[in-house]
Design an enzyme around this catalytic site. Structure first.
Site: not given
Ligand SMILES: *Cc1c(COP(=O)(O)O)cnc(C)c1O
Length: 372
Positions: A101, A175, A199
């Site tokens: 990521w 993030d 998530k």
């Molecule tokens: C799932 C995830 C994303 C992606 O998110 P989207 O909603 O598909 O754009 C970004 N960063 C992390 C750490 C993730 O687990």
């Protein structure tokens, strides 16, 4: 009937109580005669849902008053562009690479900013987190980006870096998509945090941004208005139609989180502290079993292991399909690992119960007994 245990990395399990409440309220929300999906986002019913969700999240995560909570769309991947559009001022931004990521984020940011890699654990296949004392931070950087929990690689910052102590004035951007609300956030170290909801907070389609006031209002001229944090903040996340149903479900998840209680040797805990204690216990249960087995392996450095996403491999990979078929037959769903890491991955977000992790461990034991 009990539902299967869902180990999906995302979109992921939602607490059953929340799904049941949403089902009960689907056709008629609180006597309004409408489904939440059918309401004006500017009507008093939805405004009350929105205000409660924001207030509950602020309380749960102890978000200080000088930070804004924004509900956006575009997901974590959208924020990979939206953050540099708002914060970079077209200048220098530093990235620490700890997995897929953060890797993706820095690639996207290169479209808008002068990107440099302050540190990377790529040499050990992203199974560790580089010691912050070794990071090459540039003077005058607009921000430093980390992914605080790498969903695919299974690494997690156990504590956030203190950039000031490292001699940097840059704000830290995290993030936190895949561990938001699984543990407290030390906001004194964070300028901006972003995450997709799917998530740990609710359905896909909602993106959470928590940003310190002084970082708002510096968007590049090319930034789309719907993603300009200043316009979004001035309009209480209603510059355009927000993802209303996703905000409603996330609001129910926040109420569920507030109800959580755990009795521990540190006393009686509630809310995020309770869920964190449960998350620690769940992760320990699974890691301890894997570490004690010669049949399975987790290759992540012990001081960098995620509580939320636990990749593991069968030492004999020819048994992967049989493993997954047996898991499905026992109601243990979506355990297949990400293709870049291989093997299995158990994502054990807030909605996963101890009983679910115990059921997985029982199956791991049984499969090992039958195939070792
Ligand atoms: C799932 C995830 C994303 C992606 O998110 P989207 O909603 O598909 O754009 C970004 N960063 C992390 C750490 C993730 O687990």
């Amino acid at each position: 009937m009990t539902r299967p245990y869902n180990f999906s990395a995302g979109p992921a399990a939602i607490p059953e109580e929340v799904l049941a409440q949403a089902a009960a309220e689907l056709l008629d929300w609180h006597g309004s005669g409408m489904s939440v999906m059918e309401m004006s986002h500017r009507g008093k019913e939805f405004i009350s849902i929105y205000e409660a969700a924001e207030a509950d999240l602020r309380e749960l995560l102890a978000v200080p008053p000088d930070y804004r909570i924004l509900f956006l769309q575009g997901g974590g991947i959208g924020e990979n562009a939206i953050v540099p559009l708002n914060l970079s001022r077209g200048g220098a931004v530093d990235f620490v690479l700890t997995g897929s990521w953060s890797q993706k984020s820095q690639k996207e940011a290169r479209k808008y900013a002068d990107v440099a890699i302050a540190a990377t654990s790529e040499a050990d296949h992203f199974t560790s987190i580089p010691d912050a004392a070794t990071w090459q931070l540039r003077d005058g950087a607009s921000y430093v980006h980390i992914c605080s929990n790498e969903t695919i690689n299974g690494t997690e910052f156990q504590t956030l870096p203190d950039l000031k102590a490292l001699g940097s004035d840059a704000p830290l951007v995290i993030d936190f998509s895949s561990h938001v609300a699984s543990r407290p956030v030390d906001w004194s170290k964070v300028g901006l945090a972003f995450g997709g909801a799917q998530k740990n907070l609710g359905p896909a389609g909602l993106t959470l941004v928590v940003v310190r006031d002084d970082l708002i209002g510096h968007a590049l001229p090319a930034c789309p208005s719907a993603f300009d944090y200043q316009l979004v903040a001035e309009n209480d996340s209603m510059f355009n139609t927000p993802p209303t149903y996703a905000i409603y479900i996330a609001g129910l998840v926040f109420q569920w989180l507030k109800r959580q209680k755990e009795t521990t040797d540190k006393g009686d805990l509630a809310g995020i502290a309770a869920i964190e204690a449960r998350n620690i216990a769940k992760a320990k249960l699974l890691y301890d079993f894997i570490d004690g087995s010669d049949f399975y392996v987790n290759r992540v450095a012990r001081d960098a292991r995620s509580r939320m996403n636990i990749p593991f491999q069968l030492r004999d990979e020819s048994r992967n399909d049989a493993f997954l078929a047996g898991a499905r037959a026992r109601g243990l769903l979506q355990l297949k690992g990400h293709k870049s890491v291989g093997g299995m991955r158990a994502s054990i977000y807030n909605a996963m119960t101890i009983a679910g992790v115990q059921a997985l461990v029982d199956y791991l034991k049984e499969f090992e007994r039958e195939h070792a």
